[in-house]
Scaffold this active site. Structure first.
Site, PDB file in Angstrom:
ATOM      1  N   SER A 163      29.441  41.143  38.783  1.00  0.00           N
ATOM      2  CA  SER A 163      28.681  40.028  38.205  1.00  0.00           C
ATOM      3  C   SER A 163      27.199  40.108  38.584  1.00  0.00           C
ATOM      4  O   SER A 163      26.857  40.539  39.685  1.00  0.00           O
ATOM      5  CB  SER A 163      29.259  38.709  38.726  1.00  0.00           C
ATOM      6  OG  SER A 163      28.375  37.652  38.472  1.00  0.00           O
TER       7      SER A 163
ATOM      8  N   THR B 148      27.262  38.779  28.897  1.00  0.00           N
ATOM      9  CA  THR B 148      28.070  37.571  28.736  1.00  0.00           C
ATOM     10  C   THR B 148      27.354  36.610  27.794  1.00  0.00           C
ATOM     11  O   THR B 148      26.194  36.253  28.021  1.00  0.00           O
ATOM     12  CB  THR B 148      28.320  36.917  30.110  1.00  0.00           C
ATOM     13  OG1 THR B 148      29.050  37.853  30.907  1.00  0.00           O
ATOM     14  CG2 THR B 148      29.123  35.635  29.985  1.00  0.00           C
TER      15      THR B 148
ATOM     16  N   HIS C   4      35.904  32.575  29.124  1.00  0.00           N
ATOM     17  CA  HIS C   4      35.388  32.430  30.489  1.00  0.00           C
ATOM     18  C   HIS C   4      36.439  31.772  31.400  1.00  0.00           C
ATOM     19  O   HIS C   4      36.118  31.026  32.317  1.00  0.00           O
ATOM     20  CB  HIS C   4      34.107  31.589  30.462  1.00  0.00           C
ATOM     21  CG  HIS C   4      33.052  32.049  31.442  1.00  0.00           C
ATOM     22  ND1 HIS C   4      31.966  32.786  31.072  1.00  0.00           N
ATOM     23  CD2 HIS C   4      32.905  31.847  32.776  1.00  0.00           C
ATOM     24  CE1 HIS C   4      31.187  33.013  32.128  1.00  0.00           C
ATOM     25  NE2 HIS C   4      31.751  32.457  33.178  1.00  0.00           N
TER      26      HIS C   4
ATOM     27  N   ASP D 198      40.311  38.592  28.147  1.00  0.00           N
ATOM     28  CA  ASP D 198      40.628  37.972  29.443  1.00  0.00           C
ATOM     29  C   ASP D 198      40.900  36.495  29.229  1.00  0.00           C
ATOM     30  O   ASP D 198      40.905  36.020  28.101  1.00  0.00           O
ATOM     31  CB  ASP D 198      39.529  38.235  30.494  1.00  0.00           C
ATOM     32  CG  ASP D 198      38.246  37.425  30.286  1.00  0.00           C
ATOM     33  OD1 ASP D 198      38.247  36.404  29.581  1.00  0.00           O
ATOM     34  OD2 ASP D 198      37.217  37.839  30.863  1.00  0.00           O
ATOM     35  N   SER D 199      41.164  35.805  30.310  1.00  0.00           N
ATOM     36  CA  SER D 199      41.382  34.349  30.383  1.00  0.00           C
ATOM     37  C   SER D 199      42.858  33.967  30.377  1.00  0.00           C
ATOM     38  O   SER D 199      43.510  33.933  29.328  1.00  0.00           O
ATOM     39  CB  SER D 199      40.649  33.591  29.260  1.00  0.00           C
ATOM     40  OG  SER D 199      39.248  33.830  29.338  1.00  0.00           O
TER      41      SER D 199
ATOM     42  N   TYR E  11      23.741  38.460  33.061  1.00  0.00           N
ATOM     43  CA  TYR E  11      23.297  37.144  32.623  1.00  0.00           C
ATOM     44  C   TYR E  11      21.801  37.264  32.387  1.00  0.00           C
ATOM     45  O   TYR E  11      21.099  37.883  33.195  1.00  0.00           O
ATOM     46  CB  TYR E  11      23.514  36.097  33.714  1.00  0.00           C
ATOM     47  CG  TYR E  11      24.898  35.500  33.775  1.00  0.00           C
ATOM     48  CD1 TYR E  11      25.579  35.113  32.631  1.00  0.00           C
ATOM     49  CD2 TYR E  11      25.514  35.262  35.009  1.00  0.00           C
ATOM     50  CE1 TYR E  11      26.842  34.534  32.704  1.00  0.00           C
ATOM     51  CE2 TYR E  11      26.771  34.686  35.091  1.00  0.00           C
ATOM     52  CZ  TYR E  11      27.425  34.327  33.936  1.00  0.00           C
ATOM     53  OH  TYR E  11      28.662  33.754  34.002  1.00  0.00           O
TER      54      TYR E  11
ATOM     55  N   LYS F 156      30.742  39.906  26.035  1.00  0.00           N
ATOM     56  CA  LYS F 156      31.874  39.185  26.644  1.00  0.00           C
ATOM     57  C   LYS F 156      31.749  37.697  26.307  1.00  0.00           C
ATOM     58  O   LYS F 156      30.715  37.085  26.599  1.00  0.00           O
ATOM     59  CB  LYS F 156      31.847  39.379  28.156  1.00  0.00           C
ATOM     60  CG  LYS F 156      32.829  38.514  28.922  1.00  0.00           C
ATOM     61  CD  LYS F 156      32.786  38.857  30.401  1.00  0.00           C
ATOM     62  CE  LYS F 156      33.734  38.010  31.222  1.00  0.00           C
ATOM     63  NZ  LYS F 156      33.243  36.657  31.477  1.00  0.00           N
TER      64      LYS F 156
HETATM   65  C1  FNR Z   1      33.906  33.756  36.434  1.00  0.00           C
HETATM   66  N1  FNR Z   1      33.556  34.393  35.247  1.00  0.00           N
HETATM   67  C2  FNR Z   1      32.324  35.001  35.144  1.00  0.00           C
HETATM   68  N2  FNR Z   1      31.999  35.695  34.025  1.00  0.00           N
HETATM   69  C3  FNR Z   1      30.819  36.332  33.932  1.00  0.00           C
HETATM   70  O1  FNR Z   1      30.558  36.964  32.898  1.00  0.00           O
HETATM   71  N3  FNR Z   1      29.924  36.295  34.969  1.00  0.00           N
HETATM   72  C4  FNR Z   1      30.174  35.610  36.123  1.00  0.00           C
HETATM   73  O2  FNR Z   1      29.366  35.605  37.038  1.00  0.00           O
HETATM   74  C5  FNR Z   1      31.402  34.901  36.217  1.00  0.00           C
HETATM   75  N4  FNR Z   1      31.695  34.180  37.313  1.00  0.00           N
HETATM   76  C6  FNR Z   1      32.949  33.626  37.464  1.00  0.00           C
HETATM   77  C7  FNR Z   1      33.278  32.978  38.649  1.00  0.00           C
HETATM   78  C8  FNR Z   1      34.563  32.511  38.839  1.00  0.00           C
HETATM   79  C9  FNR Z   1      34.936  31.837  40.135  1.00  0.00           C
HETATM   80  C10 FNR Z   1      35.537  32.666  37.821  1.00  0.00           C
HETATM   81  C11 FNR Z   1      36.963  32.203  38.013  1.00  0.00           C
HETATM   82  C12 FNR Z   1      35.198  33.271  36.642  1.00  0.00           C
HETATM   83  C13 FNR Z   1      34.540  34.532  34.151  1.00  0.00           C
HETATM   84  C14 FNR Z   1      35.389  35.780  34.353  1.00  0.00           C
HETATM   85  O3  FNR Z   1      34.642  36.941  34.139  1.00  0.00           O
HETATM   86  C15 FNR Z   1      36.571  35.826  33.373  1.00  0.00           C
HETATM   87  O4  FNR Z   1      36.133  35.630  32.059  1.00  0.00           O
HETATM   88  C16 FNR Z   1      37.650  34.777  33.703  1.00  0.00           C
HETATM   89  O5  FNR Z   1      37.785  34.619  35.085  1.00  0.00           O
HETATM   90  C17 FNR Z   1      38.967  35.206  33.095  1.00  0.00           C
HETATM   91  O6  FNR Z   1      39.948  34.252  33.294  1.00  0.00           O
HETATM   92  P1  FNR Z   1      41.028  34.293  34.501  1.00  0.00           P
HETATM   93  O7  FNR Z   1      41.571  35.684  34.593  1.00  0.00           O
HETATM   94  O8  FNR Z   1      40.283  33.882  35.736  1.00  0.00           O
HETATM   95  O9  FNR Z   1      42.006  33.272  34.050  1.00  0.00           O
END
Ligand code: FNR
Length: 388
Positions: free
Chosen positions: A105, A155, A275, A306-307, A129, A251
């Site tokens: 990230s 993202t 997300h 994902d998700s 980002y 994404k």
């Molecule tokens: C994220 N996600 C996320 N996505 C991204 O593009 N940049 C980021 O910095 C973050 N930070 C982040 C922090 C936390 C604590 C979570 C739980 C999620 C989203 C992540 O990449 C992804 O899309 C989801 O976590 C997928 O869902 P599941 O597997 O957690 O259910």
């Protein structure tokens, strides 16, 4: 011993103070999207073929000329240093040990060069980002290219932060000023608190190019509050293309027309994502929109998802509907929270083992044997025409 992902989540819950557990676990608003991801996956059933030779099961997939041992990867997660000191490196190593990719990230707490060096032979992608000062993104992209990241993941579902009510209730923002309840929370999780006291508070170290100077407190607070550049539009992709020669993925795509537009803009891959239910709470589950997006892309670029994926069978459902691979966020972080690198490895291994078992039960010797005919919707989830 962990038998299922819920065991891993419970391990994380025990180890982490409430405000950290909630930051990882929570979603936006009513958390309807968060829960919808799981319930829509559960509503799909798998239709196995019988009497097929499954003596060996090959779970490998090819992506951008590289081989993944399984169609699984670790999604980008910000602020891993809050879960455990060195969290980003530990997660990257855990993914590498499983032969699966790791996406770092922008909001990591370790410098992207250090994470790359921790697993130099592994597949690592860089998530981006774009904040208002585009110079920050530019230096990150340049450094990611120099460090050898294999793809850039932009993202696109965070023009503004989702409303995370748990975080607001817990007073979780920068600068962090713990109230009485949080102080009690910290005191009742001494292992976590001591670890943090020893390591010092994690910072968003990628925002600044210099190795010694962290970015300003104001900039770090803006990243945690997800203050992004809202003027980032389709035409902005040309700007990124000039900076980044390798594969570029979007994404957060949820619509077939956006997927088609991304292809016209020269994007190399898509990650269907909401997300993890942390942004638009009214968004659909990702599995419900996957097939439409796959159809609009017509195999020209790989589509990932994902998700809400918690089981190997969830992964097999998405593969059947045309996904090239599935990313998980929280499962890896729960493992990290509960037991460091070994915990993350075990959590990822759990899904991996389930993928192999599910493929075997499906009569599928490899991922290519799966197709949309292997998925059906559950009868029990459909409204009954009449009751007997
Ligand atoms: C994220 N996600 C996320 N996505 C991204 O593009 N940049 C980021 O910095 C973050 N930070 C982040 C922090 C936390 C604590 C979570 C739980 C999620 C989203 C992540 O990449 C992804 O899309 C989801 O976590 C997928 O869902 P599941 O597997 O957690 O259910």
């Amino acid at each position: 011993m962990w038998l299922r992902m819920e065991d891993v989540r419970n391990g994380a819950r025990q180890r982490l103070p409430r405000f950290v557990f909630d930051y990882v676990d929570g979603g936006a608003e009513d958390e309807a999207c968060l829960h919808g991801n799981g319930s829509d996956l559960a509503a799909l059933r798998l239709l196995p073929n019988c009497l097929k030779d499954t003596t060996t099961i090959d779970t490998r997939v090819e992506v951008f000329g590289q081989t993944w041992s399984r169609p699984l990867g670790v999604a980008p997660v910000g602020f891993n240093g809050l879960v455990r000191p060195d969290g980003d490196v530990l997660l990257a190593r855990a993914a590498a040990s499983q032969g699966i990719p790791f996406v770092l990230s922008t909001a990591s707490n370790e410098r992207l060069e250090a994470v790359r060096a921790a697993a130099p032979d592994a597949v690592q992608w860089m998530q981006l980002y774009v904040m208002s000062d585009r110079a920050i993104a530019e230096q990150i992209v340049r450094r990611a290219a120099a460090a050898g990241y294999g793809a850039l993941v932009l993202t696109v579902d965070v023009p503004v932060s989702g409303m995370r009510e748990r975080d607001l209730r817990n007073g979780f923002k920068l600068p962090f000023r713990p109230g009485l309840r949080t102080l009690w929370d910290l005191a009742s999780h001494p292992a976590w608190s001591l670890g943090m006291a020893r390591a010092g508070s994690p910072g968003f170290v990628n925002l600044s190019e210099s190795t010694d100077g962290a970015a300003s407190a104001q900039l770090q607070a803006a990243l945690l509050a997800r203050a992004m550049d809202r003027s980032l539009v389709w035409d902005s992709l040309a700007w990124l293309r000039r900076l980044w020669a390798g594969p570029l993925l979007l994404k957060g795509v949820l619509r077939a027309d956006d997927a088609a537009r991304a292809l016209r803009a020269g994007v190399d891959g898509l990650i269907v994502s909401n997300h993890g239910g942390r942004q638009l709470d009214a968004a659909p589950s990702t599995i419900s929109v996957l097939q439409g997006i796959v159809q609009s892309v017509e195999d020209r670029v790989p589509v990932f998802i994902d998700s809400g994926f918690r089981r190997g069978s969830d992964v097999v459902k998405a593969l059947s509907l045309g996904a090239r691979g599935v990313f998980v966020g929280r499962p890896a972080v729960w493992g990290l929270a509960a037991n460091g690198e070994a915990g993350a490895r075990e959590a990822l291994g759990l899904i991996g083992t389930e993928i192999v078992r599910t493929l075997t039960l499906m009569g599928a010797a490899c991922v290519r044997d799966l197709g949309p005919d292997h998925v059906t919707r559950s009868w029990t989830s459909q409204p009954q025409a009449s009751t007997r």
